[in-house]
Scaffold this motif. Structure first.
Motif, PDB file in Angstrom:
ATOM      1  N   VAL A   1      -8.436  -2.642   0.718  1.00 42.18           N
ATOM      2  CA  VAL A   1      -7.936  -1.261   0.898  1.00 42.18           C
ATOM      3  C   VAL A   1      -8.120  -0.472  -0.407  1.00 42.18           C
ATOM      4  N   ASN A   2      -7.768  -1.099  -1.530  1.00 40.62           N
ATOM      5  CA  ASN A   2      -7.870  -0.369  -2.798  1.00 40.62           C
ATOM      6  C   ASN A   2      -9.302  -0.211  -3.277  1.00 40.62           C
ATOM      7  N   MET A   3     -10.179  -1.110  -2.861  1.00 40.71           N
ATOM      8  CA  MET A   3     -11.602  -0.940  -3.174  1.00 40.71           C
ATOM      9  C   MET A   3     -12.130   0.310  -2.457  1.00 40.71           C
TER      10      MET A   3
ATOM     11  N   SER B   1       0.870  -1.157   0.000  1.00 43.68           N
ATOM     12  CA  SER B   1       0.000   0.000   0.000  1.00 43.68           C
ATOM     13  C   SER B   1       0.914   1.216   0.000  1.00 43.68           C
ATOM     14  N   GLY B   2       0.552   2.216  -0.792  1.00 48.49           N
ATOM     15  CA  GLY B   2       1.443   3.374  -0.940  1.00 48.49           C
ATOM     16  C   GLY B   2       1.800   3.470  -2.401  1.00 48.49           C
ATOM     17  N   SER B   3       2.035   4.674  -2.846  1.00 51.26           N
ATOM     18  CA  SER B   3       2.190   4.888  -4.286  1.00 51.26           C
ATOM     19  C   SER B   3       3.644   5.155  -4.654  1.00 51.26           C
TER      20      SER B   3
ATOM     21  N   MET C   1      -6.459  -8.339   1.776  1.00 56.41           N
ATOM     22  CA  MET C   1      -6.339  -7.060   2.492  1.00 56.41           C
ATOM     23  C   MET C   1      -6.034  -5.920   1.509  1.00 56.41           C
ATOM     24  N   LYS C   2      -5.105  -6.184   0.605  1.00 57.17           N
ATOM     25  CA  LYS C   2      -4.733  -5.159  -0.369  1.00 57.17           C
ATOM     26  C   LYS C   2      -5.931  -4.771  -1.248  1.00 57.17           C
ATOM     27  N   LEU C   3      -6.681  -5.767  -1.701  1.00 58.04           N
ATOM     28  CA  LEU C   3      -7.810  -5.469  -2.591  1.00 58.04           C
ATOM     29  C   LEU C   3      -8.896  -4.694  -1.856  1.00 58.04           C
TER      30      LEU C   3
HETATM   31  O1  LIG Z   1      -2.230   0.499  -4.915  1.00 56.97           O
HETATM   32  C1  LIG Z   1      -2.085   1.696  -4.862  1.00 56.97           C
HETATM   33  C2  LIG Z   1      -1.716   2.414  -3.686  1.00 56.97           C
HETATM   34  O2  LIG Z   1      -1.604   3.668  -3.731  1.00 56.97           O
HETATM   35  O3  LIG Z   1      -1.533   1.775  -2.637  1.00 56.97           O
END
Ligand SMILES: O=CC(=O)O
Ligand SMILES: NC(=O)C1=CN([C@@H]2O[C@H](COP(=O)(O)OP(=O)(O)OC[C@H]3O[C@@H](n4cnc5c(N)ncnc54)[C@H](OP(=O)(O)O)[C@@H]3O)[C@@H](O)[C@H]2O)C=CC1
Length: 280
Positions: free
Chosen positions: A163-165, A111-113, A159-161
């Motif tokens: 958060v991005n949802m 998470s984080g760009s 978890m990642k999906l």
């Molecule tokens: O998946 C993208 C983000 O900023 O985290």
């Protein structure tokens, strides 16, 4: 994402070997001291631990399990850490192939760009072999600011999906607010400021709001990847019969934005899907 993450490892003195489909993108890393191998197989054969950062489930599978893929160079004592954002099913498939070679597997989407990747401020959402998690902790701490170990393979992806949802829906409704404020005669820049002062403030709004007002979308997180994540998150919700109507509506907007040629723009370009006339 892979380039700045690798660069941080190189800068801290790690012995790094790189591969990328488009070789020219490795050149800046090679000039900073990285070694280069011409296939994923040769990278994994040469390294104790390999990090993979790919676009989507298809490319993550191909690079891991395709011809001259990572699996071919794996074996006992080695580890494969997939930091791409994919669905749990894909992650489990890759894990199965890696572990069949005798190696260990960890999924660790981030998470984080782009900027957090450059600054070593990513958040790792890991799951899989606990011993590999412990082995790679020093590397995760170079590339990131936080790490979570979530148990079985699939949990990190989920978890990642999720958060991005949430992030994708937030961006879609923020876009609606910016356009509505302008239509009723308010300054959208003031809306950004008001939002930043209250309980719904989020770094994302403060960071992207001012350029969205100017119809500028410098790419940090490509819109096509946000739409991929919405699609995969909706699939996850479907698999457990969880209603997600707001995210489903937001996903439609990202699809519209993609159809207008905005795939490679930042995901904040989703606002264009709400305008009468779409920029390209
Ligand atoms: O998946 C993208 C983000 O900023 O985290
Ligand atoms: N950008 C961001 O802010 C964030 C992105 N992510 C996730 O990280 C991943 C990477 O994102 P990002 O770096 O932005 O994406 P990019 O589109 O910039 O990079 C994608 C990478 O995948 C490679 N690739 C794509 N298809 C194939 C294929 N068929 N075979 C081999 N390699 C392939 C590309 O190679 P080539 O250079 O040859 O095209 C490139 O190295 C995605 O899963 C994304 O969802 C997660 C958090 C933040």
């Amino acid at each position: 994402m892979g380039s700045p993450m690798a660069l941080n490892l190189i800068k801290t003195g790690c012995d790094v070997t790189v591969w990328n489909r488009t070789k020219s993108k490795c050149d800046p890393l090679i000039s900073m001291g990285a070694k280069y191998k011409p296939s994923p197989e040769e990278v994994t054969a040469a390294c104790d631990v390999t990090f993979a950062m790919l676009a989507d489930p298809e490319s993550a599978m191909e690079v891991a399990c395709g011809k001259h893929g990572a699996v071919s160079g794996m074996g006992p004592g080695k580890g494969y850490v997939d930091v791409s954002t994919v669905d749990g099913g894909t992650s489990k498939l890759i894990s199965g192939h890696i572990k069949a070679s005798g190696a260990s597997f960890l999924e660790a989407p981030v998470s984080g760009s782009k900027k957090p990747a450059e600054d070593g401020q990513l958040i790792f959402l890991t799951a899989g072999d606990k011993s590999l998690y412990e082995t790679v902790t020093p590397f995760l701490d170079i590339m990131g600011k936080s790490r979570f170990y979530l148990g079985e393979v699939g949990n990190g992806a989920a978890m990642k999906l999720i958060v991005n949802m949430i992030m994708g829906s937030m961006m879609a409704t923020f876009s609606e607010g910016l356009l509505l404020s302008e239509k009723v005669g308010l300054d959208p820049n003031v809306l950004v400021e008001v939002v930043s002062k209250g309980a719904i403030s989020a770094p994302m709004y403060a960071l992207k709001g001012p350029s969205m007002v100017k119809s500028l979308y410098p790419t940090a997180f490509p819109l096509k990847h946000q739409q991929k994540d919405m699609r995969l998150a909706l699939g996850l919700a479907e698999s457990v019969s969880q209603p997600t109507p707001i995210s489903a509506a937001a996903n439609e907007l990202y699809k519209v934005a993609k159809s207008h040629g905005l795939s490679d723009s930042d995901f904040s370009a989703v606002i264009e899907a709400l305008k009468g006339k779409v920029q390209s």
